[in-house]
Motif scaffolding. Structure first.
Motif, PDB file in Angstrom:
ATOM      1  N   GLY A  24       0.769  -1.271  -0.329  1.00 60.47           N
ATOM      2  CA  GLY A  24      -0.109  -0.391   0.214  1.00 60.47           C
ATOM      3  C   GLY A  24       1.206   0.841  -0.388  1.00 60.47           C
ATOM      4  N   ASN A  25       1.768   1.586  -0.842  1.00 52.88           N
ATOM      5  CA  ASN A  25       3.025   2.216  -0.071  1.00 52.88           C
ATOM      6  C   ASN A  25       3.301   3.333  -1.547  1.00 52.88           C
ATOM      7  OD1 ASN A  25       4.172   1.006  -2.280  1.00 52.88           O
ATOM      8  ND2 ASN A  25       6.494   0.874  -0.933  1.00 52.88           N
ATOM      9  N   HIS A  26       2.566   2.463  -2.808  1.00 54.85           N
ATOM     10  CA  HIS A  26       2.508   3.464  -3.442  1.00 54.85           C
ATOM     11  C   HIS A  26       1.240   5.304  -3.688  1.00 54.85           C
ATOM     12  CE1 HIS A  26       4.191   0.053  -5.971  1.00 54.85           C
ATOM     13  NE2 HIS A  26       3.439  -0.503  -6.002  1.00 54.85           N
ATOM     14  N   SER A  27       2.523   5.542  -4.516  1.00 54.68           N
ATOM     15  CA  SER A  27       2.701   7.258  -4.377  1.00 54.68           C
ATOM     16  C   SER A  27       1.513   7.511  -5.257  1.00 54.68           C
ATOM     17  CB  SER A  27       3.350   8.482  -4.492  1.00 54.68           C
ATOM     18  OG  SER A  27       4.271   8.411  -5.301  1.00 54.68           O
ATOM     19  N   PRO A  28       0.760   8.052  -5.725  1.00 57.40           N
ATOM     20  CA  PRO A  28      -0.045   8.520  -6.978  1.00 57.40           C
ATOM     21  C   PRO A  28       0.825   9.357  -7.990  1.00 57.40           C
ATOM     22  CG  PRO A  28      -0.257  10.225  -5.225  1.00 57.40           C
ATOM     23  CD  PRO A  28       0.143   9.123  -4.120  1.00 57.40           C
ATOM     24  N   TRP A  29       0.287   8.755  -8.794  1.00 63.31           N
ATOM     25  CA  TRP A  29       1.065   9.438 -10.203  1.00 63.31           C
ATOM     26  C   TRP A  29       0.992  10.500 -10.479  1.00 63.31           C
ATOM     27  CZ3 TRP A  29       4.099   6.942 -13.295  1.00 63.31           C
ATOM     28  CH2 TRP A  29       3.990   5.282 -12.955  1.00 63.31           C
ATOM     29  N   HIS A  30       2.456  11.334 -10.606  1.00 61.37           N
ATOM     30  CA  HIS A  30       2.108  12.963 -10.786  1.00 61.37           C
ATOM     31  C   HIS A  30       2.548  13.391 -12.046  1.00 61.37           C
ATOM     32  CE1 HIS A  30       1.810  13.654  -6.124  1.00 61.37           C
ATOM     33  NE2 HIS A  30       2.963  12.500  -5.833  1.00 61.37           N
ATOM     34  N   ALA A  31       1.568  14.192 -12.575  1.00 62.65           N
ATOM     35  CA  ALA A  31       1.837  15.108 -13.713  1.00 62.65           C
ATOM     36  C   ALA A  31       3.019  15.455 -13.984  1.00 62.65           C
ATOM     37  CB  ALA A  31       0.780  15.328 -14.488  1.00 62.65           C
ATOM     38  N   ILE A  32       3.935  15.730 -15.190  1.00 62.68           N
ATOM     39  CA  ILE A  32       5.067  16.725 -14.948  1.00 62.68           C
ATOM     40  C   ILE A  32       5.368  17.559 -16.238  1.00 62.68           C
ATOM     41  CG2 ILE A  32       5.841  16.107 -12.140  1.00 62.68           C
ATOM     42  CD1 ILE A  32       8.705  15.379 -14.038  1.00 62.68           C
ATOM     43  N   ASN A  33       6.125  18.485 -16.451  1.00 61.72           N
ATOM     44  CA  ASN A  33       6.206  18.606 -18.008  1.00 61.72           C
ATOM     45  C   ASN A  33       7.741  19.224 -18.068  1.00 61.72           C
ATOM     46  OD1 ASN A  33       6.413  19.292 -20.670  1.00 61.72           O
ATOM     47  ND2 ASN A  33       5.514  21.063 -19.926  1.00 61.72           N
ATOM     48  N   LEU A  34       8.529  18.090 -18.638  1.00 60.55           N
ATOM     49  CA  LEU A  34       9.667  18.157 -18.256  1.00 60.55           C
ATOM     50  C   LEU A  34      10.835  18.811 -19.545  1.00 60.55           C
ATOM     51  CD1 LEU A  34      13.003  17.749 -16.244  1.00 60.55           C
ATOM     52  CD2 LEU A  34      12.578  15.609 -17.384  1.00 60.55           C
ATOM     53  N   PHE A  35      10.960  19.640 -19.489  1.00 56.01           N
ATOM     54  CA  PHE A  35      11.504  21.314 -20.496  1.00 56.01           C
ATOM     55  C   PHE A  35      12.834  19.941 -21.061  1.00 56.01           C
ATOM     56  CE2 PHE A  35       8.859  23.977 -18.302  1.00 56.01           C
ATOM     57  CZ  PHE A  35       8.095  24.039 -19.128  1.00 56.01           C
TER      58      PHE A  35
END
Length: 141
Positions: free
Chosen positions: A95-106
């Motif tokens: 139960g340790n998975h963090s949620p998926w976080h969206a990023i825009n990596l330039f």
């Protein structure tokens, strides 16, 4: 002539090196000591990313990390990341998975990604990164 042999040997060795792939997961190889923690779902994306720094500290008894993800690609990348935490024996903490976080990596940019362990038993982590389709981000009429 004496300089050609070492040069040829160097070129031969670098041309034969490839990123290891196991069960469809590839890890970019760019002499970074942190890339064993980077889990990428495809080899092409793995070649475009690297972990260049990891900072850790204890916050209220929990491991707090800041991972620097670097782009090795000239264009922007739309990504999601998720931390997975492991105990001292190397087992995934349930139960340790963090949620998926969206990023825009330039292109050729670096970004610090924060993570906080879910329990005091967490001693290490891996960082999963996946591409997000640009079409999935747009609303259609």
């Amino acid at each position: 002539m004496k300089y050609l042999v070492p040069l040829f040997t160097f070129l031969l060795l670098t041309a034969c090196s490839t990123a290891p792939t196991t069960s469809g997961i590839a890890v970019a190889q760019n002499n970074s000591q942190f890339n064993q923690q980077l889990k990428v779902d495809n080899p092409a994306l793995g070649r475009k990313l690297a972990i260049t720094d990891v900072k850790t500290r204890q916050t209220n008894g929990l491991t707090d990390v800041s991972v620097t993800l670097a782009s090795q690609y000239k264009k922007s990348q739309y990504l999601q990341y998720q931390f997975t935490w492991y105990d001292a024996d190397g087992f995934v903490i349930k139960g340790n998975h963090s949620p998926w976080h969206a990023i825009n990596l330039f292109g050729f940019a670096k970004m610090q990604l924060p993570g906080l362990a879910p329990t005091k038993d967490a001693v290490t982590f891996s960082l999963a990164v996946r591409e997000v389709s640009i079409d999935a981000q747009e609303f259609k009429d």
